[in-house]
Design a protein around this motif. Structure first.
Motif, PDB file in Angstrom:
ATOM      1  N   ALA A  25      -0.839  25.426  26.772  1.00  0.00           N
ATOM      2  CA  ALA A  25      -1.121  24.002  26.573  1.00  0.00           C
ATOM      3  C   ALA A  25      -2.104  23.789  25.436  1.00  0.00           C
ATOM      4  N   ALA A  26      -3.082  24.699  25.300  1.00  0.00           N
ATOM      5  CA  ALA A  26      -4.075  24.587  24.230  1.00  0.00           C
ATOM      6  C   ALA A  26      -3.401  24.656  22.866  1.00  0.00           C
ATOM      7  N   PHE A  27      -2.553  25.658  22.678  1.00  0.00           N
ATOM      8  CA  PHE A  27      -1.857  25.805  21.393  1.00  0.00           C
ATOM      9  C   PHE A  27      -0.958  24.605  21.114  1.00  0.00           C
ATOM     10  N   LEU A  28      -0.210  24.189  22.107  1.00  0.00           N
ATOM     11  CA  LEU A  28       0.711  23.070  21.925  1.00  0.00           C
ATOM     12  C   LEU A  28      -0.032  21.765  21.664  1.00  0.00           C
ATOM     13  N   HIS A  29      -1.189  21.583  22.316  1.00  0.00           N
ATOM     14  CA  HIS A  29      -1.947  20.354  22.110  1.00  0.00           C
ATOM     15  C   HIS A  29      -2.512  20.279  20.695  1.00  0.00           C
ATOM     16  N   ALA A  30      -2.934  21.421  20.150  1.00  0.00           N
ATOM     17  CA  ALA A  30      -3.412  21.441  18.773  1.00  0.00           C
ATOM     18  C   ALA A  30      -2.286  21.089  17.808  1.00  0.00           C
ATOM     19  N   CYS A  31      -1.088  21.619  18.070  1.00  0.00           N
ATOM     20  CA  CYS A  31       0.073  21.271  17.242  1.00  0.00           C
ATOM     21  C   CYS A  31       0.367  19.775  17.331  1.00  0.00           C
ATOM     22  N   PHE A  32       0.247  19.237  18.536  1.00  0.00           N
ATOM     23  CA  PHE A  32       0.508  17.816  18.754  1.00  0.00           C
ATOM     24  C   PHE A  32      -0.499  16.950  18.012  1.00  0.00           C
ATOM     25  N   GLY A  33      -1.779  17.349  18.065  1.00  0.00           N
ATOM     26  CA  GLY A  33      -2.802  16.589  17.356  1.00  0.00           C
ATOM     27  C   GLY A  33      -2.591  16.605  15.863  1.00  0.00           C
ATOM     28  N   ILE A  49       6.554   9.375  18.894  1.00  0.00           N
ATOM     29  CA  ILE A  49       6.507  10.474  19.862  1.00  0.00           C
ATOM     30  C   ILE A  49       6.638   9.951  21.292  1.00  0.00           C
ATOM     31  N   ASP A  50       5.831   8.935  21.617  1.00  0.00           N
ATOM     32  CA  ASP A  50       5.859   8.397  22.980  1.00  0.00           C
ATOM     33  C   ASP A  50       7.219   7.788  23.310  1.00  0.00           C
ATOM     34  N   GLY A  51       7.797   7.074  22.352  1.00  0.00           N
ATOM     35  CA  GLY A  51       9.099   6.472  22.588  1.00  0.00           C
ATOM     36  C   GLY A  51      10.164   7.518  22.865  1.00  0.00           C
ATOM     37  N   MET A  52      10.109   8.609  22.113  1.00  0.00           N
ATOM     38  CA  MET A  52      11.100   9.667  22.290  1.00  0.00           C
ATOM     39  C   MET A  52      10.938  10.372  23.630  1.00  0.00           C
ATOM     40  N   TYR A  53       9.675  10.691  24.024  1.00  0.00           N
ATOM     41  CA  TYR A  53       9.574  11.400  25.304  1.00  0.00           C
ATOM     42  C   TYR A  53       9.839  10.464  26.482  1.00  0.00           C
ATOM     43  N   GLY A  54       9.632   9.158  26.301  1.00  0.00           N
ATOM     44  CA  GLY A  54      10.013   8.224  27.345  1.00  0.00           C
ATOM     45  C   GLY A  54      11.520   8.188  27.544  1.00  0.00           C
ATOM     46  N   LEU A  55      12.269   8.204  26.428  1.00  0.00           N
ATOM     47  CA  LEU A  55      13.734   8.204  26.506  1.00  0.00           C
ATOM     48  C   LEU A  55      14.261   9.506  27.098  1.00  0.00           C
ATOM     49  N   ARG A 228      10.029  13.284  13.464  1.00  0.00           N
ATOM     50  CA  ARG A 228       8.697  13.658  13.922  1.00  0.00           C
ATOM     51  C   ARG A 228       8.512  13.275  15.394  1.00  0.00           C
ATOM     52  N   GLY A 229       9.075  12.144  15.772  1.00  0.00           N
ATOM     53  CA  GLY A 229       8.983  11.728  17.164  1.00  0.00           C
ATOM     54  C   GLY A 229       9.681  12.687  18.111  1.00  0.00           C
ATOM     55  N   VAL A 230      10.846  13.170  17.727  1.00  0.00           N
ATOM     56  CA  VAL A 230      11.592  14.110  18.573  1.00  0.00           C
ATOM     57  C   VAL A 230      10.826  15.421  18.716  1.00  0.00           C
ATOM     58  N   VAL A 231      10.345  15.944  17.573  1.00  0.00           N
ATOM     59  CA  VAL A 231       9.586  17.202  17.608  1.00  0.00           C
ATOM     60  C   VAL A 231       8.311  17.031  18.439  1.00  0.00           C
ATOM     61  N   GLY A 232       7.590  15.939  18.171  1.00  0.00           N
ATOM     62  CA  GLY A 232       6.353  15.676  18.887  1.00  0.00           C
ATOM     63  C   GLY A 232       6.573  15.475  20.375  1.00  0.00           C
ATOM     64  N   ALA A 233       7.686  14.838  20.733  1.00  0.00           N
ATOM     65  CA  ALA A 233       7.983  14.624  22.152  1.00  0.00           C
ATOM     66  C   ALA A 233       8.162  15.953  22.871  1.00  0.00           C
ATOM     67  N   ALA A 238       5.894  19.724  26.696  1.00  0.00           N
ATOM     68  CA  ALA A 238       5.580  21.114  27.037  1.00  0.00           C
ATOM     69  C   ALA A 238       4.084  21.295  27.273  1.00  0.00           C
ATOM     70  N   SER A 239       3.253  20.694  26.396  1.00  0.00           N
ATOM     71  CA  SER A 239       1.808  20.837  26.519  1.00  0.00           C
ATOM     72  C   SER A 239       1.297  20.216  27.809  1.00  0.00           C
ATOM     73  N   PHE A 240       1.656  18.968  28.053  1.00  0.00           N
ATOM     74  CA  PHE A 240       1.180  18.283  29.251  1.00  0.00           C
ATOM     75  C   PHE A 240       1.733  18.930  30.512  1.00  0.00           C
ATOM     76  N   GLY A 241       3.014  19.324  30.462  1.00  0.00           N
ATOM     77  CA  GLY A 241       3.610  19.973  31.621  1.00  0.00           C
ATOM     78  C   GLY A 241       2.899  21.269  31.962  1.00  0.00           C
TER      79      GLY A 241
END
Length: 300
Positions: A25-33, A49-55, A228-233, A238-241
């Motif tokens: 999660a640490a690595f993924l969160h840094a990538c997300f930031g 990003i938020d719109g894509m992971y919501g869908l 970018r939204g799809v990749v970020g989602a 993965a990070s939050f999960g």
């Protein structure tokens, strides 16, 4: 999958899996930031990003996982409010300050307050050696932020507001980590919490992003932003999960502290990807952060 994961709660295997999940999660969160702070406006990046992971989460929430128990709806309302405030503060900070300065500050506030919150809410306790590890980690995180501030050459005119916003963001990191850990433990199936979290959490920021995009004089092309939204989602989910599963399997406080090694990954990403300067002093501070995380783990 749910039954297998739940069978690991409170076991040594569960502890080891939680460790792997928290570091992941640490690595993924840094990538997300870094993805939010990159080429695109952070308001637009976050909205995409938020719109894509919501869908992505919607069909899983509605048709795959068990539906939430009645008491979960009030928890999801709290999740929506807390994460909404957190994201507004985070994006505002990214819009005003350098990534390698504001990111360590917002993440550095999190572990200390989360450990305190976990002791109150979940009755967790840290051994003296673990508290020493937390202190080492915080010295490294805030030392990194101070060093970056002293040697920053750009964005100085907006840096003080950015740092204040980063401090407030860090407080909400602790609040949402503790509250979400409570939420994922309050439902029988952890995947129910995760699916509905992303479905509900994907509503606010896209609306704000659309409004922001319409006000821009030069509007960026949508296809790269959507990509970018799809990749970020994918990274966000993965990070939050990972960190939420870690808090379900083991101590919330330990997972929160280990996740903040994301500051090390963020500095490396800032150097390698965003072309921000890294020198021996920053490497030493990053080593302190990693050392603090190791001491927390060994002290437990």
């Amino acid at each position: 999958m749910s039954a297998w994961l739940l069978s690991l709660e409170g076991t040594e295997a569960g502890h080891q899996l939680a460790l792997v999940l928290a570091i992941s999660a640490a690595f993924l969160h840094a990538c997300f930031g870094a993805l939010q702070k990159g080429r695109h406006d952070p308001w637009l990046s976050r909205g995409a990003i938020d719109g894509m992971y919501g869908l992505i989460a919607m069909p899983f929430a509605l048709f795959v996982v068990p539906w939430p128990e009645p008491h979960m709806w009030l928890i999801f309302l709290g999740v929506f409010i807390i994460h909404g405030i957190y994201k507004l503060l985070q994006v505002a900070s990214y819009a005003r300050g350098a990534f390698t300065v504001v990111y360590p500050v917002m993440r550095g506030m999190g572990p200390l307050f989360t450990v305190i919150g976990a002791s109150i809410v979940f009755g967790e306790s840290f051994a003296p050696l673990q508290w020493f590890g937390v202190a080492i980690l915080l010295v490294g995180i805030f030392g990194l932020a101070v060093y970056n501030y002293l040697y920053l050459e750009t964005e100085r005119d907006t840096l003080i507001p950015a740092l204040l916003l980063a401090l407030a963001t860090g407080l909400f990191v602790a609040i949402y980590t503790t509250f979400d850990a409570y939420g994922i433990r309050a439902t029988a199936d952890p995947f129910t919490f995760l699916a509905w979290f992303f479905f509900i959490d994907g509503v606010l920021m896209p609306l704000i992003a659309v409004r922001h995009w319409r006000r821009l004089a030069l509007r960026p092309a949508l296809p790269p932003l959507m990509l970018r939204g799809v990749v970020g989602a994918g990274i966000a989910m993965a990070s939050f999960g990972c960190v939420m599963m870690a808090t379900r399997l083991d101590k919330v406080g330990e997972a929160a502290v280990l996740r903040e090694t994301s500051t090390v990954f963020a500095a490396l990403i800032g150097w390698l990807v965003l072309r921000e300067t890294v020198g021996p002093r920053r490497i030493a501070l990053m080593a302190l952060i990693a050392l603090g995380a190791v001491v927390v783990e060994l002290g437990g």
